[in-house]
Design an enzyme around this catalytic site. Structure first.
Site, PDB file in Angstrom:
ATOM      1  CB  SER A 224      -0.964  -0.048   1.184  1.00  0.00           C
ATOM      2  OG  SER A 224      -2.021   0.848   1.010  1.00  0.00           O
ATOM      3  CG  ASP A 339      -6.558  -2.925  -3.818  1.00  0.00           C
ATOM      4  OD1 ASP A 339      -7.355  -2.200  -3.204  1.00  0.00           O
ATOM      5  OD2 ASP A 339      -5.329  -2.889  -3.649  1.00  0.00           O
ATOM      6  CG  HIS A 370      -5.470  -2.614  -0.006  1.00  0.00           C
ATOM      7  ND1 HIS A 370      -4.818  -2.110  -1.109  1.00  0.00           N
ATOM      8  CD2 HIS A 370      -4.906  -1.991   1.064  1.00  0.00           C
ATOM      9  CE1 HIS A 370      -3.923  -1.216  -0.722  1.00  0.00           C
ATOM     10  NE2 HIS A 370      -3.947  -1.135   0.584  1.00  0.00           N
TER      11      HIS A 370
END
Length: 637
Positions: A224, A339, A370
């Site tokens: 991320s 995601d 995600h």
């Protein structure tokens, strides 16, 4: 928020390759004097390095080349090192696995009262936002920043380094959320590992510390936001950064907060924007808070433009595609097709650019949400090849690994590339009454593809009454609704494999000067199943006011919609690789406001869609022939 924090034994994709100790090191690679153990092209655990009680841990502050907090001195970033005991006194020099993050000293938490209000008319100025108060308590001392990656890589003969992003934790400076200092900070750490930057034992002192134990070869990874920063560092072209494994990276803050000119929230965080993320991560020194708020966050708020949603220089500076020419680090890209936070376009756009530039590239995509790293074996082979310098022939491995529906993420299926090399564009056109479920058929005439061919005489027009209170799931499941248009193929007689980017072309009008436009590609019948691939295939959003933009993905200007006048736009949905099973129907759903992603204007705006000039083009493996077989349509002459 890009909020997210592997291992396998010997899965089926392992290449049999064995070497012991330093074997076949690439020119310029420095062998560890005590030796690495390489088997199957991977660095193995060495018992002498595995006793964590002997590991050496220390912190330092690296001097950067920027001053982002306005104190007239170069900012220093806080870093922490964990390395094998043999690097002290035995002359062992080791490669480095490095992760950097703005999250290590805590975050502000989720309080939607301090996010942007979604109750805003499209194209109009938003209500002012109530920023987060100073809720993150500053941690003055944090010698051990993180333990991520340590247990995996130190026993294999690597050092692991962590650092805190500028303006977070014990790093000086201001957070800029994609600004230049987020690229230059990890560059400085890599420069220190190569003897080109100075490190100090304290944030303000002058006692220097050197990385005499490092080979200078570095690999970066993270998930991320932590996956964004390896790419950010790589765009600087810093010498010594040999490989990166970005996992669910945000490669453009514009594409994170906008879609084709439309203000659009990342999934799970309605009303978030770049200034909200600033508040979320600002855990740095309290004495620079006022300066950072005035000179960084207030500038963000002034330039982010939630009225038009258009691209501008502020966003261009936070788009790593604009800086991709600097990347030389071999890249193993990892992302998930489902995601809806950091959407898969982020990895795809950079992967395509790196491939065009000849940068070593491998792709791992899975069907989850995600995050989700590649199997450890893939990561190990990548770092062993490019960071250690062992010729393990990873460049001859399949270019793409994709986890098929229902499969174990540790057992991806190899492919020669992504999109699948046999995927071809096949266009379908809607027809009938989309308030019920109309038809979606192969476009035989060329209409809907800009060829100038006449649209089907009975194609007609469909209307949509906008109402944000209905979710996309509810609209897809509804037997009838005037809040969406839904068109579907007949039931598939055999599986259809989609691989790549679907594009939609829409000719639309509205009775308002601006409106949301949302498109979902779905698998029908819509069910209550919790299986992630059972209903949704992919989706996308756009602002019809940007129909005339030269690049609708990053539009600089838009034009208000003349009421009742049709405008044409074409845009991409999110990349996907999915096998639609026999018995399902492929559906195209067009609607306006998407409850969990777009702004929430007052209900009632009416959109009209010219079906004869509307189409969707799918990336079908096997092309038109494969889809015809699945639909039971005779081959075209």
């Amino acid at each position: 928020m890009q909020w997210c924090s592997g291992g396998v034994d010997q899965p089926r994709f392992a290449r049999v390759f064995a070497a012991v100790l330093t074997l076949a090191l690439l020119p310029g690679a420095v062998a560890a004097q005590a030796g690495l153990v390489i088997e199957d092209g991977q660095a193995q655990i060495v018992p002498a390095y595995a006793d964590s009680s002997t590991w050496i841990r220390h912190e330092l502050w690296v001097e950067t080349e920027f001053d982002s907090d306005g104190d007239g001195r170069p900012d220093r970033v806080h870093a922490a090192v964990t390395r094998p005991a043999q690097t002290e006194g035995e002359g062992l020099r080791v490669p480095v696995i490095y992760e950097t993050s703005p999250y290590y000293s805590g975050v502000a938490g989720i309080d939607f009262a301090h996010f942007w209000d979604l109750r805003q008319e499209v194209g109009e100025e938003p209500r002012p936002r109530d920023p987060f108060p100073a809720t993150i308590q500053h941690i003055p001392s944090q010698p051990r920043i993180s333990n991520s990656h340590v247990a995996t890589w130190v026993p294999r003969g690597f050092a692991v380094v962590h650092s805190q992003s500028p303006g977070t934790g014990q790093s000086q400076g201001c957070p800029t959320v994609g600004g230049a200092n987020e690229s230059l900070a990890p560059k400085a750490v890599i420069d220190w590992l190569n003897g080109r930057a100075r490190g100090f034992t304290s944030v303000g002192g002058d006692e220097e510390v050197e990385a005499y134990w490092a080979t200078g070869r570095v690999g970066m990874t993270g998930t991320s936001y932590n996956g964004t920063l390896p790419l950010a560092a790589a765009t600087t072209g810093v010498e010594g950064l040999e490989a990166i494994i970005p996992i669910a990276p945000n490669t453009s803050y514009y594409h994170y907060y906008r879609s084709n000119g439309l203000v659009r929230s990342p999934g799970g965080y309605p009303g978030e924007d770049v200034d909200v993320l600033f508040d979320f991560i600002f855990s740095g020194f309290p004495e620079v808070r006022d300066y950072c708020l005035t000179n960084v966050r207030d500038e963000m708020t002034a330039r982010l433009d939630r009225a038009t949603g258009d691209y501008n220089d502020f966003w261009a500076g936070r788009d790593y595609l604009n800086h991709v020419d600097g990347v030389r680090a071999a890249t193993l890209m990892s992302h998930a097709f489902n995601d809806w936070n950091v959407m898969p376009e982020h990895s795809h756009r950079i992967s395509m650019a790196l491939r065009e530039r000849g940068v070593p590239l491998q792709i791992f995509y899975h069907q989850g949400g995600h995050g989700g790293p590649p199997p450890l074996e893939l990561m190990n082979r990548w770092f062993t090849r490019y960071v250690v310098g062992v010729e393990n022939e990873v460049e001859d491995d399949p270019a793409a690994w994709i986890v098929r529906e229902g499969d174990d993420p540790r057992e991806p299926t190899p492919y020669p590339g992504y999109p699948h090399p046999e995927a071809e564009a096949v266009t379908l056109q809607p027809g009938g009454d989309g308030h019920w479920t109309g038809t979606l058929t192969l476009d035989e005439s060329g209409a809907g593809r800009g060829t100038g061919a006449a649209p089907a005489a009975d194609a007609g027009t469909g209307t949509i009454v906008d109402n944000f209170s209905f979710t996309g799931d509810q609209l897809a499941a509804a037997e009838w609704s005037n809040h969406r248009l839904l068109y579907a193929t007949p039931e598939l007689r055999e599986d259809v494999h989609l691989s790549g980017v679907a594009t939609v072309r829409v000719r639309v009008s509205a009775d308002a000067p601006a409106a949301n436009l949302s498109v979902w590609l779905v698998s029908l019948p819509w069910t209550s199943s919790d299986e992630i691939n059972d209903n949704l295939i992919t989706k996308g959003w756009a602002d019809p006011a940007n129909a005339g933009a030269e690049d609708i993905a990053s539009p600089r200007t838009g034009t208000a919609l003349p009421p009742g006048e049709f405008t044409e736009l074409e845009f991409a949905l999110q990349p996907d690789d999915q096998v639609i099973p026999a018995g399902a129907r492929i559906g195209l759903m067009i609607f306006s406001s998407d409850k969990y992603f777009t702004l929430h204007p007052d209900p009632g705006t009416t959109l009209a869609v010219d079906l004869g000039e509307t189409s969707i083009t799918l990336p079908v493996v096997g092309g038109s022939a494969a889809l015809r077989r699945a639909l039971g349509v005779p081959a075209s002459e």
